[in-house]
Design an enzyme around this catalytic site. Structure first.
Site, PDB file in Angstrom:
ATOM      1  N   SER A 271       4.793  66.962  78.933  1.00  7.55           N
ATOM      2  CA  SER A 271       3.908  67.359  80.029  1.00  7.55           C
ATOM      3  C   SER A 271       2.630  68.025  79.520  1.00  7.55           C
ATOM      4  O   SER A 271       1.947  67.445  78.672  1.00  7.55           O
ATOM      5  CB  SER A 271       4.701  68.251  80.983  1.00  7.55           C
ATOM      6  OG  SER A 271       4.091  68.229  82.231  1.00  7.55           O
ATOM      7  N   TRP A 362       3.579  61.505  89.446  1.00  9.29           N
ATOM      8  CA  TRP A 362       2.542  62.523  89.235  1.00  9.29           C
ATOM      9  C   TRP A 362       1.820  62.283  87.892  1.00  9.29           C
ATOM     10  O   TRP A 362       0.621  62.486  87.765  1.00  9.29           O
ATOM     11  CB  TRP A 362       3.229  63.892  89.256  1.00  9.29           C
ATOM     12  CG  TRP A 362       2.387  65.093  89.044  1.00  9.29           C
ATOM     13  CD1 TRP A 362       2.319  65.868  87.923  1.00  9.29           C
ATOM     14  CD2 TRP A 362       1.507  65.702  89.988  1.00  9.29           C
ATOM     15  NE1 TRP A 362       1.459  66.922  88.118  1.00  9.29           N
ATOM     16  CE2 TRP A 362       0.943  66.847  89.379  1.00  9.29           C
ATOM     17  CE3 TRP A 362       1.149  65.398  91.304  1.00  9.29           C
ATOM     18  CZ2 TRP A 362       0.038  67.677  90.018  1.00  9.29           C
ATOM     19  CZ3 TRP A 362       0.236  66.239  91.948  1.00  9.29           C
ATOM     20  CH2 TRP A 362      -0.305  67.356  91.302  1.00  9.29           C
ATOM     21  N   HIS A 413      10.527  63.900  85.777  1.00 11.67           N
ATOM     22  CA  HIS A 413       9.708  64.605  84.786  1.00 11.67           C
ATOM     23  C   HIS A 413      10.597  65.526  83.943  1.00 11.67           C
ATOM     24  O   HIS A 413      10.989  66.605  84.398  1.00 11.67           O
ATOM     25  CB  HIS A 413       8.699  65.417  85.596  1.00 11.67           C
ATOM     26  CG  HIS A 413       7.592  66.002  84.800  1.00 11.67           C
ATOM     27  ND1 HIS A 413       6.642  65.245  84.167  1.00 11.67           N
ATOM     28  CD2 HIS A 413       7.271  67.305  84.533  1.00 11.67           C
ATOM     29  CE1 HIS A 413       5.774  66.040  83.563  1.00 11.67           C
ATOM     30  NE2 HIS A 413       6.136  67.288  83.771  1.00 11.67           N
TER      31      HIS A 413
HETATM   32  C1  GTR Z   1       1.894  70.237  86.317  1.00 17.34           C
HETATM   33  C2  GTR Z   1       0.573  69.683  85.901  1.00 17.34           C
HETATM   34  C3  GTR Z   1       0.782  68.508  85.012  1.00 17.34           C
HETATM   35  C4  GTR Z   1       1.795  68.795  83.941  1.00 17.34           C
HETATM   36  C5  GTR Z   1       2.918  69.693  84.387  1.00 17.34           C
HETATM   37  C6  GTR Z   1       3.736  70.355  83.300  1.00 17.34           C
HETATM   38  O1  GTR Z   1       1.809  71.244  87.232  1.00 17.34           O
HETATM   39  O2  GTR Z   1      -0.117  69.314  87.041  1.00 17.34           O
HETATM   40  O3  GTR Z   1      -0.442  68.068  84.469  1.00 17.34           O
HETATM   41  O4  GTR Z   1       1.189  69.288  82.819  1.00 17.34           O
HETATM   42  O5  GTR Z   1       2.480  70.721  85.157  1.00 17.34           O
HETATM   43  O6  GTR Z   1       3.232  70.777  82.297  1.00 17.34           O
HETATM   44  O7  GTR Z   1       4.940  70.483  83.536  1.00 17.34           O
END
Ligand code: GTR
Length: 433
Positions: A271, A362, A413
């Site tokens: 992420s 996302w 995710h």
């Molecule tokens: C979210 C962000 C993403 C991603 C994520 C993370 O809120 O929008 O770009 O980086 O966090 O790091 O888990």
């Protein structure tokens, strides 16, 4: 009477001023009141990607030398100016590390577990970070190592109660709770046993020990060490750059550890830390390979697709992650002089793994795949087999590719054992295990 009123007024004014001087101004809260994400392919605009093999002056890049000498530095500079900022030189006289823990029978005797403290501003010893490191006991000589930051502290990556736990001031991820409440909380993401059993070392550091994940006008964490840069300049290093710089310092620290082969280091991240790993690998060519796990917008996903999280949105939610200049492109991503396939191209010819997850819209799995695909011409120019002839995004759980690899894991995710199995196979193929 008059005198005492004046005196009270004077004293309260003085204490007010004193209080002002000593009150730490709170960092700005993140601001999620922004444009919605886009989950509709029909709303993806027509776009033309910048060609990594055409220089800004129009020269066609036809040889590895032209790439190395002309186009690669140009693209790297464009990323610095427009997106992440400069990648500071390390003042190695100030960065020191020391082994603070070594346990030879960790993971049921399979591994030696170490903790290494990095002092970024020695001898002041602040800021500092602790690296948790596992090295397989069953090995000959030194072994390759994964360097991967974690989100909540090293003590959250395992149940092992002997792993040290630290509080970080101004941290957003850890911790109002007591440290033991979160011990082991993220362990499903850390397949330490599997990694070590396959003959690899793994090092992790809490990213907010490098720098808290807050908008604080770059006054926290390692930022105060970047004294050579003008805060108002377009290329002032932003926070993802600071984390990436910190990962390079982890690699420095591993250099003195017996059993770890830093010439065979893979930088990995999930992420926002996947974005960080890509940027670190692009700059620090000592890393032999890079893994981006669900890195999404600002990482592996193409900005021009404007699918899932978008540039305007990420800049509004996390203003400190990127340079001020990047904020200007929110509503005109088509004018960005770079796109994310070129971030991957900067890693070439070193192997790169881009991983998506099917439900993680996302992060735009398709945009992540297309970045990998569009980096292929650079990998081929440099004499590798690039994406290995892949042209279509594969089904779930069907890894594809060659020097560039890609998979779309079923699910959300996260980092799972499935992901780690693929990364270990990838590492085996690089290091010919
Ligand atoms: C979210 C962000 C993403 C991603 C994520 C993370 O809120 O929008 O770009 O980086 O966090 O790091 O888990």
């Amino acid at each position: 009477m008059k005198f005492s009123i004046l005196r009270i007024a004077f004293l309260s004014a003085t204490s007010f001023i004193v209080a002002l001087c000593f009150t730490v101004v709170p960092c700005e809260a993140q601001n999620p009141t922004i444009a919605p994400a886009n989950y509709d392919e029909a709303l993806v605009p027509q776009y033309v990607l910048p060609d990594p093999l055409v220089a800004e002056d129009g020269t066609k890049i036809e040889t590895p030398e032209q790439w190395r000498e002309k186009r690669r530095p140009e693209i790297l500079e464009l990323f610095k100016k427009n997106m992440f900022g400069q990648f500071p030189e390390a003042d190695l006289s100030k960065v020191k590390s020391e082994e603070t823990v070594s346990v030879s029978d960790s993971l049921g005797g399979k591994a030696t577990r170490k903790e290494i403290k990095i002092y970024f501003d020695a001898p002041n010893e602040f800021p500092q970070a602790t690296v948790l490191l596992y090295i397989p006991n069953d090995r000959q000589g030194s072994v390759p190592v994964f360097v991967m930051p974690n989100f909540q502290g090293i003590h959250t990556t395992t149940d092992d109660p002997s792993v040290s736990a630290y509080k970080v001031e101004n941290s957003t991820h850890n911790l109002d709770k007591t440290l033991d409440d979160v011990r082991g909380k993220a362990k499903s993401r850390w397949a330490f046993d599997m990694i070590v059993s396959r003959g690899y070392a793994v090092a992790t550091v809490f990213y907010e020990e490098i720098e808290p994940d807050v908008m604080c006008n770059f006054t926290r964490g390692v930022h105060p060490l970047f004294t050579n840069f003008d805060l108002n300049a377009d290329d002032y290093p932003a926070t993802i750059g600071a984390w990436a710089w910190g990962l390079s310092r982890v690699l420095d620290a591993l250099g003195s550890v017996d059993g770890v082969d830093v010439k065979k280091a893979i930088v990995a991240g999930h992420s926002r830390l996947g974005k960080t790993a890509l940027w670190c690998g692009a700059n620090d060519e000592r890393f032999a390979a890079v893994i981006s796990n669900n890195s999404g917008c600002g990482g592996a996903a193409l900005s021009r697709r404007q699918f899932g999280e978008r540039v305007d949105r990420i800049n509004a939610s996390f203003p400190h992650w990127f340079t001020k200049k990047f904020h200007e492109y929110g509503d005109k991503v088509d004018q960005l002089p770079i796109d994310q396939h070129e971030l991957i191209a900067l890693i070439a010819p070193r192997p790169v793994y881009v991983a998506s997850a099917s439900e993680d819209l996302w992060a735009d799995p398709k945009g992540e795949f297309l970045s990998a695909l569009n980096a292929d011409p650079v990998y081929r120019l440099l004499g590798t087999d690039g994406f290995g002839g892949v042209t279509e995004q594969p089904d779930v759980n069907a890894p594809v590719g060659a020097t560039i690899r890609y998979h779309k894991r079923a699910g959300g995710h996260d980092v799972t054992d499935f992901d780690w199995e693929q990364y270990l196979n990838f590492a085996d193929s690089i290091f010919k295990k």
